[in-house]
Design a protein around this motif. Sequence first.
Motif, PDB file in Angstrom:
ATOM      1  N   LEU A  10     -41.447   6.796  50.754  1.00 13.51           N
ATOM      2  CA  LEU A  10     -40.716   7.690  49.884  1.00 13.51           C
ATOM      3  C   LEU A  10     -40.027   7.444  50.771  1.00 13.51           C
ATOM      4  CD1 LEU A  10     -43.819   9.376  47.870  1.00 13.51           C
ATOM      5  CD2 LEU A  10     -41.485   8.486  46.837  1.00 13.51           C
ATOM      6  N   GLY A  55     -46.677  16.744  42.075  1.00 10.33           N
ATOM      7  CA  GLY A  55     -48.099  18.109  42.543  1.00 10.33           C
ATOM      8  C   GLY A  55     -47.576  19.373  43.150  1.00 10.33           C
ATOM      9  N   SER A  75     -39.289   8.943  34.564  1.00  9.95           N
ATOM     10  CA  SER A  75     -39.178  10.326  36.186  1.00  9.95           C
ATOM     11  C   SER A  75     -40.833  10.534  36.293  1.00  9.95           C
ATOM     12  CB  SER A  75     -38.811  11.057  34.884  1.00  9.95           C
ATOM     13  OG  SER A  75     -37.502  10.988  34.760  1.00  9.95           O
ATOM     14  N   ARG A  82     -32.103  24.501  41.515  1.00  6.06           N
ATOM     15  CA  ARG A  82     -32.593  23.617  42.566  1.00  6.06           C
ATOM     16  C   ARG A  82     -34.016  23.376  41.414  1.00  6.06           C
ATOM     17  NH1 ARG A  82     -35.407  19.937  43.561  1.00  6.06           N
ATOM     18  NH2 ARG A  82     -36.184  19.184  45.532  1.00  6.06           N
TER      19      ARG A  82
HETATM   20  P1  NDP Z   1     -44.262  16.195  38.894  1.00  2.00           P
HETATM   21  O1  NDP Z   1     -45.928  16.406  38.947  1.00  2.00           O
HETATM   22  O2  NDP Z   1     -43.830  18.044  38.622  1.00  2.00           O
HETATM   23  O3  NDP Z   1     -44.699  15.455  37.575  1.00  2.00           O
HETATM   24  C1  NDP Z   1     -44.577  14.326  38.066  1.00  2.00           C
HETATM   25  C2  NDP Z   1     -44.898  13.758  36.396  1.00  2.00           C
HETATM   26  O4  NDP Z   1     -45.522  12.127  35.981  1.00  2.00           O
HETATM   27  C3  NDP Z   1     -46.640  14.442  35.918  1.00  2.00           C
HETATM   28  O5  NDP Z   1     -46.491  14.347  34.036  1.00  2.00           O
HETATM   29  C4  NDP Z   1     -47.773  13.164  35.996  1.00  2.00           C
HETATM   30  O6  NDP Z   1     -48.440  13.648  34.512  1.00  2.00           O
HETATM   31  C5  NDP Z   1     -46.421  12.008  36.114  1.00  2.00           C
HETATM   32  N1  NDP Z   1     -47.211  11.107  37.055  1.00  2.00           N
HETATM   33  C6  NDP Z   1     -47.584  11.066  38.057  1.00  2.00           C
HETATM   34  N2  NDP Z   1     -48.282  10.268  38.473  1.00  2.00           N
HETATM   35  C7  NDP Z   1     -49.220   9.425  37.517  1.00  2.00           C
HETATM   36  C8  NDP Z   1     -49.249   8.438  37.605  1.00  2.00           C
HETATM   37  N3  NDP Z   1     -49.707   7.285  38.458  1.00  2.00           N
HETATM   38  N4  NDP Z   1     -49.160   7.217  36.381  1.00  2.00           N
HETATM   39  C9  NDP Z   1     -48.944   8.669  35.298  1.00  2.00           C
HETATM   40  N5  NDP Z   1     -48.161   9.179  35.271  1.00  2.00           N
HETATM   41  C10 NDP Z   1     -47.892  10.048  36.253  1.00  2.00           C
HETATM   42  O7  NDP Z   1     -43.003  15.541  39.827  1.00  2.00           O
HETATM   43  P2  NDP Z   1     -41.770  15.465  39.249  1.00  2.00           P
HETATM   44  O8  NDP Z   1     -41.462  15.641  38.403  1.00  2.00           O
HETATM   45  O9  NDP Z   1     -41.496  16.522  40.805  1.00  2.00           O
HETATM   46  O10 NDP Z   1     -41.648  14.077  40.324  1.00  2.00           O
HETATM   47  C11 NDP Z   1     -41.246  12.682  39.760  1.00  2.00           C
HETATM   48  C12 NDP Z   1     -40.739  11.963  40.357  1.00  2.00           C
HETATM   49  O11 NDP Z   1     -39.308  12.357  40.397  1.00  2.00           O
HETATM   50  C13 NDP Z   1     -41.726  11.314  41.520  1.00  2.00           C
HETATM   51  O12 NDP Z   1     -41.145   9.929  41.549  1.00  2.00           O
HETATM   52  C14 NDP Z   1     -40.515  12.255  42.491  1.00  2.00           C
HETATM   53  O13 NDP Z   1     -41.124  11.158  43.988  1.00  2.00           O
HETATM   54  C15 NDP Z   1     -39.494  12.212  41.723  1.00  2.00           C
HETATM   55  N6  NDP Z   1     -38.520  12.482  42.867  1.00  2.00           N
HETATM   56  C16 NDP Z   1     -38.353  14.045  42.114  1.00  2.00           C
HETATM   57  C17 NDP Z   1     -37.532  15.027  43.106  1.00  2.00           C
HETATM   58  C18 NDP Z   1     -38.015  17.015  42.936  1.00  2.00           C
HETATM   59  O14 NDP Z   1     -37.088  17.793  43.300  1.00  2.00           O
HETATM   60  N7  NDP Z   1     -38.893  16.731  42.267  1.00  2.00           N
HETATM   61  C19 NDP Z   1     -36.754  14.722  43.743  1.00  2.00           C
HETATM   62  C20 NDP Z   1     -36.328  13.728  43.434  1.00  2.00           C
HETATM   63  C21 NDP Z   1     -37.332  12.659  42.593  1.00  2.00           C
HETATM   64  P3  NDP Z   1     -50.193  13.900  35.420  1.00  2.00           P
HETATM   65  O15 NDP Z   1     -49.846  15.467  35.508  1.00  2.00           O
HETATM   66  O16 NDP Z   1     -50.839  13.712  34.219  1.00  2.00           O
HETATM   67  O17 NDP Z   1     -50.086  13.317  36.951  1.00  2.00           O
END
Ligand code: NDP
Length: 451
Positions: A110, A171, A324, A209
Amino acid sequence: MNSIDEKLQPILTEVVRRNAGEPEFHQAVHEVLESLGRVVAKHPHYLDLALIERICEPERQIIFRIPWVDDQGRVQINRGFRVQFNSALGPYKGGMRFHPSVNVGIIKFLGFEQTFKNALTGMPIGGGKGGSDFDPKGKSDGEIMRFCQSLMTELHRHLGDQTDVPAGDIGVGGREIGYMFGQYKRLNNRFEAGVFTGKALAYGGSRARTEATGYGNTYFVQAMLGTKGTSFDGKTVVVSGSGNVAIYTIEKVQSFGGKVIACSDSSGYVLDEAGIDLDLLKEVKNVRRERIAEYARRRGAGAHFIPVGQGSIWDVPCQVAMPSATQNELSGKDAAQLVKSGVIAVGEGANMPSTPEAVKVFQDAGILFAPGKAANAGGVATSALEMQQNASRDSWTFEQTEKRLATIMRNIHDTCHATAEEYGAPGNYVLGANIAGFVRVAEAMRMLGVI
Ligand code: NDP
């Protein structure tokens, strides 16, 4: 995977040897090196100066113990990480991830991706990433707070608004950032607003943001569709995940006239042919913190929950797919299914959600494919805008901030598009993003001497 240039193969071999047991990191490096053959053919000095080897080695890696006490009075131990990957362009910048799967290889992949992503934004930010194998699911507010405070008791000494500036990721949302920032402030006796981004508005956060990553990905895909004379309007869209990135992707796609019919979490996916009811999704996920099945139950007839193991969200036919959730969530088989069912564009909201096999399937089929390091850069770009507002003790309106975000995403799109053309691969956004990001970091490093 595609093959890499023979001059770059020894670099990959050494990265694999030196970082044994870290497949996600190897995958991320492989993917970037695949694109750099054309760069070293044109600019051999990058090889002479060992710039690529240096870029693949993090500047600093911090691994630490996080002891905390749960609600039953038992002592729990987690492991914390912060990989300060590259500071050639500015302070290390990148989110914190709390998920049981976190290990040093995942944080390194990452951080590596983040370095190029941050470069693509054109903002003065280096690359870093951190997190812990802590699982926030089912924890009480008090447990989350005690964990965040313990983590920051160690991490605070490595941070600073000119040194290393974390944010959220899987998380880690507004609640966790509040607890971490609160403990940082206490330990340092300084209100150093610019040391964290993704803060709440009440104590120095930026408007837009929270929405930025999902909105940004949607702007990027809209620009890509525009190169083919089309748009989101009237298109059927599938967005995996239901966290921060997914929810605001759905919001923006809907505002552009697209119809999102499926989303997911780690327990399965929901199919809602009438279109996802965003207010209900936010209520289930952000307020009640429930599983996705609850959305289908409350939505009633017409919405279905499909548990993990009984089908993939990518079996749902759509014209635009926006993964996503997390890394490697979309396989070569999923990609083939999407192509078969008529997908025309894919925008990666998550980091590296498509496996190398999936990327190849999309590219071979001539699908518009936006890699995460370009398409999801809107989050970190808006974090840099939050740092700007903190530095000038200013606070911008939502409209002003979103306008800046839209311009940044348009610029990233155009840079990737133009770079791909310049290097003889028109329409290849993966190549365009990797080369444009790499060149900006490498040029800065070259000017800074052997560092
Ligand atoms: P969140 O924790 O808000 O949401 C993650 C989502 O993905 C949840 O619905 C979760 O489900 C699901 N998920 C996570 N791990 C798994 C898994 N192993 N298998 C299936 N589903 C999974 O995180 P974000 O939305 O912030 O992040 C999502 C992605 O975007 C990541 O790859 C992150 O690195 C990337 N990202 C985020 C940014 C940000 O600003 N937040 C910026 C750029 C990239 P469940 O609750 O059941 O675990």
